[in-house]
Structures are given as structure tokens and as C-alpha cells.
Design a protein around this motif. Structure first.
Motif, short mmCIF file in Angstrom:
data_model
loop_
_atom_site.label_atom_id
_atom_site.label_comp_id
_atom_site.label_asym_id
_atom_site.label_seq_id
_atom_site.Cartn_x
_atom_site.Cartn_y
_atom_site.Cartn_z
N ALA A 76 0.85 -1.19 0.00
CA ALA A 76 0.00 0.00 0.00
C ALA A 76 0.88 1.24 0.00
N MET A 77 0.33 2.31 -0.52
CA MET A 77 1.04 3.59 -0.60
C MET A 77 0.46 4.57 0.40
N ASP A 78 1.33 5.22 1.15
CA ASP A 78 0.89 6.27 2.07
C ASP A 78 0.64 7.56 1.31
N GLY A 81 3.36 9.14 -0.74
CA GLY A 81 3.87 8.43 -1.91
C GLY A 81 4.80 7.26 -1.59
N GLU A 82 5.09 7.04 -0.32
CA GLU A 82 5.94 5.91 0.07
C GLU A 82 5.13 4.61 0.02
N VAL A 83 5.75 3.56 -0.51
CA VAL A 83 5.09 2.26 -0.61
C VAL A 83 5.68 1.32 0.44
N TYR A 84 4.80 0.57 1.10
CA TYR A 84 5.20 -0.38 2.13
C TYR A 84 4.60 -1.74 1.84
N PHE A 85 5.29 -2.79 2.31
CA PHE A 85 4.78 -4.15 2.23
C PHE A 85 4.35 -4.58 3.63
N TYR A 86 3.32 -5.43 3.68
CA TYR A 86 2.73 -5.85 4.95
C TYR A 86 2.52 -7.36 4.96
N TRP A 99 -1.07 3.90 6.20
CA TRP A 99 -1.65 2.60 6.46
C TRP A 99 -1.05 2.06 7.75
N ASN A 100 -1.86 1.38 8.54
CA ASN A 100 -1.42 0.85 9.83
C ASN A 100 -1.75 -0.63 9.94
N VAL A 101 -0.98 -1.31 10.77
CA VAL A 101 -1.25 -2.69 11.15
C VAL A 101 -1.12 -2.79 12.65
N SER A 102 -1.69 -3.82 13.21
CA SER A 102 -1.67 -3.96 14.67
C SER A 102 -0.30 -4.39 15.20
N SER A 103 0.59 -4.78 14.32
CA SER A 103 1.93 -5.18 14.74
C SER A 103 2.96 -4.44 13.88
N ASN A 104 4.20 -4.69 14.12
CA ASN A 104 5.28 -4.04 13.36
C ASN A 104 5.71 -4.89 12.17
N GLU A 105 4.81 -5.64 11.60
CA GLU A 105 5.15 -6.54 10.50
C GLU A 105 4.96 -5.85 9.15
N TYR A 106 5.82 -4.88 8.88
CA TYR A 106 5.80 -4.18 7.60
C TYR A 106 7.21 -3.72 7.27
N CYS A 107 7.43 -3.38 6.01
CA CYS A 107 8.73 -2.84 5.61
C CYS A 107 8.52 -1.87 4.46
N LEU A 122 -6.91 4.23 -1.83
CA LEU A 122 -7.40 3.12 -2.64
C LEU A 122 -6.27 2.23 -3.13
N SER A 123 -5.07 2.39 -2.58
CA SER A 123 -3.88 1.72 -3.11
C SER A 123 -3.62 0.32 -2.56
N LEU A 124 -4.40 -0.13 -1.60
CA LEU A 124 -4.13 -1.45 -1.02
C LEU A 124 -4.16 -2.52 -2.11
N THR A 125 -3.07 -3.27 -2.20
CA THR A 125 -2.89 -4.27 -3.25
C THR A 125 -2.54 -5.59 -2.59
N GLU A 126 -3.30 -6.61 -2.91
CA GLU A 126 -3.05 -7.93 -2.33
C GLU A 126 -2.23 -8.77 -3.28
#
Length: 131
Positions: A76-78, A81-86, A99-107, A122-126
């Protein structure tokens, strides 16, 4: 009683909004500068509505996903414009622009993506299941 028809663009738009609500298509209303999800069974004539835009996934090809560790299931993109993986599905913080997650499992992604025209909300990509 004769059949009523919209008499101008505003009335035609409201008819489309009503049809969308009746058919289960997501509708949003404007609150200040933001668009918020509308209640399905309510319409106010003094409110600005739109049919919710569909998601705009990031342009990550299947070949790119193959090169990314399988533990990363989402991207997803914040707002900046930064893109992160989750690992787990994140949720959008509409006030913070990220974008947030309940844990620190992102990069943070070191890959470059063309993000022109992509709405961060609308950038969330699975990741495709078979990649």
C-alpha cells in the motif's frame, strides 16, 4: 400517477446514488474535505454524494511479486507516496495519511513504482494467491 423523470443533472445524479444504494454499490458523502462511507438506508437532499471509486491497486506485476518474499501479502502507498509491504492486511488511517497494522510486521519498499494517478486511500494491493 405519471412516471417521474429527472429534470436536471443534480436530480439525475441523486437517482444514480439511490440506485447504487439499493443495489449495494458503495456510496460516499462529503464531510468537509473528506469523503466518508454513506449509510446504506439514508439520503439527505442537502448532502453531496458520489458512488465510491473502486480500488486503484499499485502496479506490481506478477513477475515483481515473484521476486518479493512470500511473507509479504499486501502492499500500500501512504499519502506521501511511500510504498510499504505488509504481512497482515493494513487499514487506512484517514487522518494520518498512512496505512497501519496492529503489529510491526511491515517494511518500506526499495522498489520504484509509477504512482501517478493512484489515490493512496485506494492503493491497497493484495499479493495474488498463486504467486
Amino acid at each position: 400517477m405519471e412516471k417521474l423523470t429527472p429534470q436536471n443533472k443534480h436530480e439525475e445524479h441523486l437517482v444514480q446514488v439511490l440506485l447504487a444504494k439499493m443495489q449495494g454499490v458503495p456510496v460516499e458523502y462529503k464531510r468537509g474535505a473528506d469523503w466518508c462511507r454513506a449509510v446504506p438506508d439514508s439520503v439527505s437532499l442537502n448532502t453531496e454524494y458520489r458512488i465510491a471509486p473502486q480500488s486503484t491497486p499499485l502496479p506490481i506485476t506478477r513477475n515483481m511479486w515473484r521476486k518479493i518474499s512470500k511473507k509479504w501479502k499486501y502492499a500500500a502507498m501512504d499519502k506521501d507516496g511511500e510504498v510499504y509491504f505488509y504481512i497482515n492486511e493494513p487499514y487506512a488511517d484517514k487522518y494520518g495519511g498512512c496505512w497501519n497494522v496492529s503489529s510491526n510486521e511491515y517494511c518500506r519498499s526499495v522498489l520504484f513504482f509509477n504512482i501517478d494517478g493512484i489515490n493512496w486511500r485506494l492503493s491497497l494491493t493484495e499479493r495474488p494467491e498463486d504467486v
